[in-house]
Scaffold this motif. Structure first.
Motif, PDB file in Angstrom:
ATOM      1  N   THR A 124      20.387  20.594 -28.900  1.00 38.89           N
ATOM      2  CA  THR A 124      21.707  21.214 -28.840  1.00 38.89           C
ATOM      3  C   THR A 124      22.590  20.321 -27.987  1.00 38.89           C
ATOM      4  O   THR A 124      22.304  20.107 -26.807  1.00 38.89           O
ATOM      5  N   LEU A 125      23.623  19.757 -28.597  1.00 40.63           N
ATOM      6  CA  LEU A 125      24.590  18.957 -27.853  1.00 40.63           C
ATOM      7  C   LEU A 125      25.767  19.846 -27.504  1.00 40.63           C
ATOM      8  O   LEU A 125      26.305  20.542 -28.370  1.00 40.63           O
ATOM      9  N   VAL A 126      26.132  19.838 -26.254  1.00 40.31           N
ATOM     10  CA  VAL A 126      27.294  20.623 -25.818  1.00 40.31           C
ATOM     11  C   VAL A 126      28.297  19.629 -25.245  1.00 40.31           C
ATOM     12  O   VAL A 126      28.090  19.077 -24.161  1.00 40.31           O
ATOM     13  N   ASN A 127      29.340  19.351 -25.997  1.00 46.34           N
ATOM     14  CA  ASN A 127      30.316  18.363 -25.530  1.00 46.34           C
ATOM     15  C   ASN A 127      31.467  19.083 -24.834  1.00 46.34           C
ATOM     16  O   ASN A 127      32.227  19.817 -25.458  1.00 46.34           O
ATOM     17  N   LEU A 128      31.572  18.859 -23.535  1.00 47.41           N
ATOM     18  CA  LEU A 128      32.618  19.514 -22.739  1.00 47.41           C
ATOM     19  C   LEU A 128      33.763  18.547 -22.450  1.00 47.41           C
ATOM     20  O   LEU A 128      34.482  18.693 -21.467  1.00 47.41           O
ATOM     21  N   SER A 129      33.916  17.527 -23.316  1.00 48.38           N
ATOM     22  CA  SER A 129      34.997  16.554 -23.149  1.00 48.38           C
ATOM     23  C   SER A 129      36.221  16.983 -23.943  1.00 48.38           C
ATOM     24  O   SER A 129      36.114  17.685 -24.933  1.00 48.38           O
ATOM     25  N   GLU A 176      24.151  30.425 -33.047  1.00 51.04           N
ATOM     26  CA  GLU A 176      22.726  30.359 -32.731  1.00 51.04           C
ATOM     27  C   GLU A 176      22.504  29.395 -31.555  1.00 51.04           C
ATOM     28  O   GLU A 176      21.728  29.692 -30.643  1.00 51.04           O
ATOM     29  N   GLY A 177      23.195  28.261 -31.579  1.00 52.78           N
ATOM     30  CA  GLY A 177      23.069  27.289 -30.482  1.00 52.78           C
ATOM     31  C   GLY A 177      23.612  27.853 -29.187  1.00 52.78           C
ATOM     32  O   GLY A 177      23.034  27.667 -28.110  1.00 52.78           O
ATOM     33  N   PHE A 178      24.724  28.577 -29.303  1.00 55.32           N
ATOM     34  CA  PHE A 178      25.314  29.166 -28.098  1.00 55.32           C
ATOM     35  C   PHE A 178      24.387  30.218 -27.498  1.00 55.32           C
ATOM     36  O   PHE A 178      24.107  30.202 -26.288  1.00 55.32           O
ATOM     37  N   GLU A 179      23.863  31.118 -28.335  1.00 61.97           N
ATOM     38  CA  GLU A 179      23.001  32.192 -27.822  1.00 61.97           C
ATOM     39  C   GLU A 179      21.727  31.628 -27.195  1.00 61.97           C
ATOM     40  O   GLU A 179      21.245  32.118 -26.177  1.00 61.97           O
ATOM     41  N   ARG A 180      21.220  30.568 -27.808  1.00 63.40           N
ATOM     42  CA  ARG A 180      19.986  29.948 -27.350  1.00 63.40           C
ATOM     43  C   ARG A 180      20.100  29.438 -25.915  1.00 63.40           C
ATOM     44  O   ARG A 180      19.145  29.474 -25.154  1.00 63.40           O
ATOM     45  N   HIS A 181      21.285  28.964 -25.533  1.00 64.63           N
ATOM     46  CA  HIS A 181      21.455  28.336 -24.220  1.00 64.63           C
ATOM     47  C   HIS A 181      22.466  29.071 -23.335  1.00 64.63           C
ATOM     48  O   HIS A 181      22.902  28.539 -22.317  1.00 64.63           O
ATOM     49  N   GLY A 193      24.598  16.610 -39.360  1.00 70.94           N
ATOM     50  CA  GLY A 193      23.957  15.727 -40.333  1.00 70.94           C
ATOM     51  C   GLY A 193      22.698  15.068 -39.771  1.00 70.94           C
ATOM     52  O   GLY A 193      21.803  14.696 -40.517  1.00 70.94           O
ATOM     53  N   HIS A 194      22.656  14.917 -38.443  1.00 77.48           N
ATOM     54  CA  HIS A 194      21.474  14.330 -37.794  1.00 77.48           C
ATOM     55  C   HIS A 194      20.513  15.421 -37.307  1.00 77.48           C
ATOM     56  O   HIS A 194      19.589  15.148 -36.549  1.00 77.48           O
ATOM     57  N   GLY A 195      20.795  16.679 -37.673  1.00 79.56           N
ATOM     58  CA  GLY A 195      19.863  17.748 -37.346  1.00 79.56           C
ATOM     59  C   GLY A 195      20.077  18.375 -35.975  1.00 79.56           C
ATOM     60  O   GLY A 195      19.203  19.092 -35.472  1.00 79.56           O
ATOM     61  N   ALA A 196      21.222  18.119 -35.348  1.00 81.01           N
ATOM     62  CA  ALA A 196      21.498  18.711 -34.032  1.00 81.01           C
ATOM     63  C   ALA A 196      22.419  19.924 -34.175  1.00 81.01           C
ATOM     64  O   ALA A 196      23.197  20.012 -35.116  1.00 81.01           O
ATOM     65  N   ARG A 197      22.303  20.862 -33.236  1.00 78.24           N
ATOM     66  CA  ARG A 197      23.311  21.917 -33.099  1.00 78.24           C
ATOM     67  C   ARG A 197      24.406  21.346 -32.211  1.00 78.24           C
ATOM     68  O   ARG A 197      24.093  20.731 -31.182  1.00 78.24           O
ATOM     69  N   PHE A 198      25.645  21.529 -32.567  1.00 74.36           N
ATOM     70  CA  PHE A 198      26.719  20.915 -31.787  1.00 74.36           C
ATOM     71  C   PHE A 198      27.710  21.972 -31.344  1.00 74.36           C
ATOM     72  O   PHE A 198      28.353  22.629 -32.165  1.00 74.36           O
TER      73      PHE A 198
END
Ligand code: NDP
Length: 293
Positions: free
Chosen positions: A88-93, A140-145, A109-114
């Motif tokens: 899970t990538l979380v970009n805060l930029s 789903e990514g947000f709830e997970r983390h 496309g690379h299989g990551a949650r963004f």
């Protein structure tokens, strides 16, 4: 149960504050920064320094990025996309909503949650009570983390569209930057008559703190009226406000100061008058803002 490990990429003031907050909560934190010396402080506090972006990605499922813009992320991830799957990538930029959406598509496309995020406080307030962070992207990514992200500030999830958090961030900064320019313009205006900034700035504060009361006065909730397309003119008609805008331009001209900002404001009201709607509430200017000619 052990807290989830976190990787922080980008150790500017914000990345450092986030790494410290997560370390203090007991997370294992791995850091990577283009200029390695910027990680010295958090490494002294217990963070692990990754030698390469690939090592940083491999260290944690949850990867937080805090960079100048999205181009920086693309440069860092170039060639290591194979490590993105399952993370899970979380970009805060900060960047534009469209750049955010493109990056989210590529990461997916690379299989990551963004997830995209916008932190609404400066670095010293990260992890403190007033800290608020907007997120958007796959729920789903947000709830997970959610629990870990909640350590940085109160998380507010806006929806699946990854551009939404950026849009909300830009909207806040739109108000903030315009207000700061207005304050400096007004300071220059009274300064032309010898009133010092240190006297003027406290003087003008009630005008700012009075705005919330003006926007949400019981039955006259302006947001609800704007949503309904209703602009009943009562105390603050566009005609009256437009005349005032003309006076501000004239006073600024006489003072010999910059006219860019007051002319923009004047333009909003002239448009309402051109449309024959001067008797409406000042909120009518939103029509010309939404659909400029
Ligand atoms: P800085 O500009 O200080 O830090 C930027 C980071 O990005 C540094 O780690 C820098 O690395 C890295 N970086 C920039 N370009 C590249 C590149 N091409 N390749 C690799 N790394 C790169 O920013 P802040 O920490 O202040 O802010 C980070 C983000 O948070 C920004 O998007 C900002 O808008 C946002 N933000 C900031 C707030 C604040 O008060 N500071 C408040 C809310 C949000 P290096 O050290 O090598 O230069």
């Amino acid at each position: 149960t052990a807290l989830e490990p976190v990787t922080v990429i980008g150790l500017g003031p914000m990345g450092q504050a986030m790494a410290r907050t997560l370390l203090a909560a007991g997370h294992r934190v791995t850091v990577w920064n283009r200029t390695p010396s910027r990680t010295d402080g958090v490494v002294a506090d217990g963070a692990l320094r990754a030698a390469t972006p690939a090592d940083a990605l491999r260290a944690s499922e949850l990867v937080i990025l805090s960079l100048t813009d999205y181009r920086a992320m693309e440069e860092i991830l170039a060639g290591v996309e194979g490590e993105l799957a399952g993370r899970t990538l979380v970009n805060l930029s900060s960047d534009t909503p469209d750049r955010t959406r493109e990056a989210a598509d590529r990461a997916a496309g690379h299989g990551a949650r963004f997830l995209t995020g916008g932190i609404m406080v400066p670095a010293p307030m990260v992890g403190t009570d007033p800290s608020l962070v907007y997120y958007s992207g796959p729920s789903e990514g947000f709830e997970r983390h959610r629990g870990t992200l909640g350590r940085l500030g109160v998380p507010r999830y806006l929806g699946e569209d990854p551009g939404l958090a950026q849009l909300m961030y830009q909207a806040h900064l739109d108000v903030f930057l315009t207000t700061l320019s207005a304050l400096m313009h007004a300071t220059a205006l009274v300064g032309s008559a010898g009133i010092p900034a240190r006297d003027f700035l406290p003087e003008v504060m009630p005008t700012i703190t009075g705005v919330p009361g003006m926007l949400a006065a019981g039955e006259d909730d302006l947001g609800a009226l704007i949503d309904a397309g209703e602009h009943p003119g009562d105390l603050s008609t566009a005609r009256m406000m437009g005349a005032t805008a003309d006076h501000i331009v004239a006073a600024s001209e006489a003072a010999g100061i910059d006219l860019t900002l007051p002319r923009a404001v004047q333009g909003h009201y002239h448009r309402v008058l051109d449309d024959g709607r001067g008797g409406d509430n000042f909120t009518r200017i939103i029509d010309g803002i939404r659909a400029p000619r």
